[in-house]
Design a protein around this motif. Structure first.
Motif, PDB file in Angstrom:
ATOM      1  N   ASP A 272      51.849  28.699  24.063  1.00  0.00           N
ATOM      2  CA  ASP A 272      52.047  28.410  22.656  1.00  0.00           C
ATOM      3  C   ASP A 272      53.690  28.015  22.484  1.00  0.00           C
ATOM      4  OD1 ASP A 272      49.448  29.172  21.170  1.00  0.00           O
ATOM      5  OD2 ASP A 272      49.901  30.686  22.740  1.00  0.00           O
TER       6      ASP A 272
ATOM      7  N   SER B 250      49.299  33.042  18.807  1.00  0.00           N
ATOM      8  CA  SER B 250      48.736  31.425  18.574  1.00  0.00           C
ATOM      9  C   SER B 250      48.541  30.808  17.331  1.00  0.00           C
ATOM     10  CB  SER B 250      47.678  31.501  19.815  1.00  0.00           C
ATOM     11  OG  SER B 250      47.752  31.927  20.824  1.00  0.00           O
TER      12      SER B 250
ATOM     13  N   GLU C 282      45.134  25.920  25.885  1.00  0.00           N
ATOM     14  CA  GLU C 282      44.717  25.767  24.581  1.00  0.00           C
ATOM     15  C   GLU C 282      42.912  25.765  24.261  1.00  0.00           C
ATOM     16  OE1 GLU C 282      43.141  22.383  23.224  1.00  0.00           O
ATOM     17  OE2 GLU C 282      43.083  21.950  25.363  1.00  0.00           O
TER      18      GLU C 282
END
Length: 683
Positions: free
Chosen positions: A372, A354, A423
């Motif tokens: 990602d 990430s 996220e």
């Protein structure tokens, strides 16, 4: 139904109606005002005490300044100096060397042999200070203007802060101006302070923090005369000596950097508030780039995130904006971030981390696959087309191709993309497949099909991307489409039963199947708060990134007038309210840090939302302008994108008709289109 129950529901309905009707309006009591293009000003009144914080950055340093005015009218200042390339142990995401300097740590300053601030020397709050702050300005440099008045007259102080453009150096400048009718003396004691972290706790050390004075000693000021005093903060390594910089030139260089960013991509609308908010967001997004041993790295900042890159903040949020902006350093940082992610590609299709941290020395993958690869493919394909450079696009193509293959390998039995999280990294539930990841994958497939054609990728492969996109779009609606809390929108994951902020993502990726219900939900009292879209219905937490996606998406969906009310409200609050002048990260987490990629998302509200610019090739884009009914013109000047420098101007020709004019160095083309129509432009 009992009378009490009826009254309760009537009151609730009235509250919701009033809330929805009155919320998206300009603040009636803004603390700040627009001072001039690119500058805002807080003129101090009786609404004190008040404190706020702001961050400024250069290639080798950042300053996080906490500033304010106390109950007596005196300034309160706390400086945290950050040096991203001076690393501590353990050398992880948060290991930048930083020091905090309060007012009590400064060298003593005397005016006519009397302490400038006795309360500072005493280390106690002031009840009645001779200093009275008159106003504070932000224009890329933060300046506090104060007066010191006694029986002999007044002394004016202009107190400013800024980072060096290219050195691990921060500058504090004090200009004292004698407004008295008689001569006066100003004295700053000389000071050199070293602080040295233990060598075993530093990476590539020893490291040193140095605080220095310039201009110390007694200065005689005749009426009208002035003197300049400096305090500098810098980092040095091993046996290096402190930099003896020309501090006047450092300020000029900072001003020149601000002007260089300001000159690019100039927004012109009839709304000064939006123009100014765009200017500030463009500055914050672009200044926060650090030159590390791993190359240029755009960093969010906020006292935690430096000399590192993330798949969301950089690859997804800010790099596509840099493709339109054309700033040289920003473009280099964008390319560099994708190269770093590409270095983790592997034949087994294990997920790319990430985040790449510590100047590239390490990585972070703590939340596992947050989607990602969808973030990277989405951002890289849009960035490549907007930048308009074929050689750069060829460098990025293998990364885009690899990420798309990874995503396809992670399609679940329902035809959407598996993700461990999203996220928000577990702050809110995201199930085993979330709307955000699949929507970004859809957009990435569409972009890759267009970019691949420009790069002469085999037609069979591009046809496969188009086919995948068509199937995925249907599966997104089938799997995520749902009525949630009365709105025909999306569930964020399979078990989701309440509204979530990221229902906005399909709108920005061109999926409009449920736009009416989604827009109604985003702007309903269940999600919209005084600070924008809540992360989840019924929760006070908000992340500006989802609000910025929502505003862009609503404009892209053609609900211009509805979007404008909320855009103006949000912009006013962030630029002129209590915490200014940039979009923020989140609350309550992080105390509303001014993380820089969110500012890039604010600018994309205009480029991709209001002007409807969707890259379709290295030298082409679709333009679907959303000109508000109360405007007759809007423009973006000096854009560097799609391999050209150009202006994009939209004028209202007549009811239902617009004229879109594209001006390059060598050509002017004007197109008449219907309002809300899409125009394909090739440069």
């Amino acid at each position: 139904m009992k009378l009490q129950t009826r009254l309760f529901f009537c009151a609730l309905l009235l509250h919701n109606y009033v809330y929805a009707q009155t919320l998206p309006t300009a603040e009636n009591s803004n603390r700040w005002a627009i001072n001039s293009p690119g500058s805002i000003r807080w003129t101090i009144d009786n609404r004190i005490p008040h404190e706020d914080h702001i961050e400024m950055a250069g290639l080798k340093s950042a300053i996080w300044l906490r500033y304010g005015v106390d109950t007596s009218g005196a300034s309160v200042l706390n400086r945290t100096l950050v040096f991203p390339t001076f690393r501590l142990i353990p050398n992880n995401t948060h290991a930048s060397m930083m020091y905090t300097i309060g007012d009590k740590d400064l060298p003593r300053i005397f005016i006519n042999n009397k302490p400038w601030r006795e309360d500072i020397i005493a280390g106690a709050p002031s009840k009645s200070s001779p200093e009275k702050v008159q106003y504070i300005t932000h224009d890329g440099i933060t300046t506090l203007v104060s007066t010191f008045t006694d029986k002999d007259g007044s002394m004016l102080l202009k107190h400013s802060f800024f980072p060096s453009v290219d050195k691990p150096l921060l500058v504090e400048k004090m200009v004292f101006i004698n407004n008295r009718k008689t001569a006066a003396t100003v004295e700053m004691e000389g000071m050199q302070l070293y602080r040295n972290p233990s060598p075993e706790k530093t990476s590539d050390g020893p490291l040193h923090f140095v605080m220095n004075t310039s201009g110390s000693g007694v200065k005689q000021l005749q009426p009208g005369d002035s003197t300049i005093l400096y305090i500098t903060y810098q980092a040095i390594r091993k046996q290096e000596q402190p930099v003896m910089a020309d501090l006047a030139m450092e300020e000029i260089s900072r001003r020149n950097r601000i002007t260089g960013i300001e000159d690019l991509m100039q927004l012109e609308t009839p709304d000064t508030l939006l123009n100014t908010a765009f200017h500030f967001a463009k500055l914050r997004a672009t200044e926060s780039i650090y030159l590390t041993k791993g190359g240029y790295m755009h960093g969010p900042g906020g006292l935690r995130y430096y000399a590192a890159i993330w798949a969301n903040d950089q690859a997804e949020y800010v790099n596509p904006f840099f493709g339109f902006l054309g700033d040289t350093i920003a473009l280099k940082s964008g390319m560099n971030s994708y190269r770093w992610f590409a270095s983790y590609m592997n034949p087994a299709y294990n997920a790319i981390p990430s985040s790449i941290v510590a100047e590239g020395d390490s990585n972070w993958h703590g939340a596992r696959d947050r989607g990602d690869m969808a973030m990277i493919a989405y951002g890289a394909s849009r960035f490549a087309m907007a930048q308009g450079d074929a050689d750069s696009a060829r460098v990025l193509w293998p990364l885009i191709e690899w990420c798309l293959e990874y995503l396809q390998k992670n399609i679940n039995q329902d035809g959407v993309v598996f993700s461990n999280s999203d996220e928000l990294e577990g702050r809110f539930p995201a199930g085993k497949a979330n709307l955000n990841t699949s929507s970004l994958y859809y957009d990435a497939l569409c972009s890759a099909a267009m970019l691949g054609q420009q790069l002469h990728i085999p037609a069979k492969q591009l046809a496969d991307y188009k086919s995948r996109a068509a199937v995925l779009k249907k599966n997104i609606d089938k799997y995520f489409g749902a009525t949630i809390e009365g709105y025909n929108t999306y569930r964020y994951y399979a078990e989701n039963t309440v509204l979530r902020a990221w229902i906005a993502t399909p709108l920005v990726t061109g999926i409009m199947d449920r736009k009416e219900g989604t827009i109604d939900a985003l702007f309903s009292p269940k999600l919209w708060t005084e600070d924008g879209v809540a992360s989840q219905s019924g929760d006070r937490t908000f992340w500006d990134r989802s609000t910025l996606y929502a505003l862009r998406g609503v404009l892209a969906a053609g609900e211009t007038e509805k979007a404008m009310k909320f855009l103006e409200y949000y912009s006013n609050r962030r630029l002129l309210g209590e915490h200014v002048p940039y979009p923020v990260e989140a609350y309550p987490e992080g105390n509303q840090r001014h993380l820089s990629a969110e500012s890039g998302l604010y600018c994309r509200i205009f480029t991709e939302g209001m002007f409807g610019m969707r890259p379709t090739g290295l030298n082409s884009f679709d333009c679907t302008p959303r000109l508000p009914v109360k405007w007759n013109r809007m423009a973006i000047k000096n854009m560097h994108a799609f391999g050209k420098k150009f202006d994009l101007v939209v004028n209202r020709k007549s009811a239902g008709k617009l004229v879109v004019t594209v001006t390059t160095d060598t050509n002017v083309k004007a197109y008449t289109i219907n309002d809300n129509a899409t125009l394909h432009i090739t440069l």
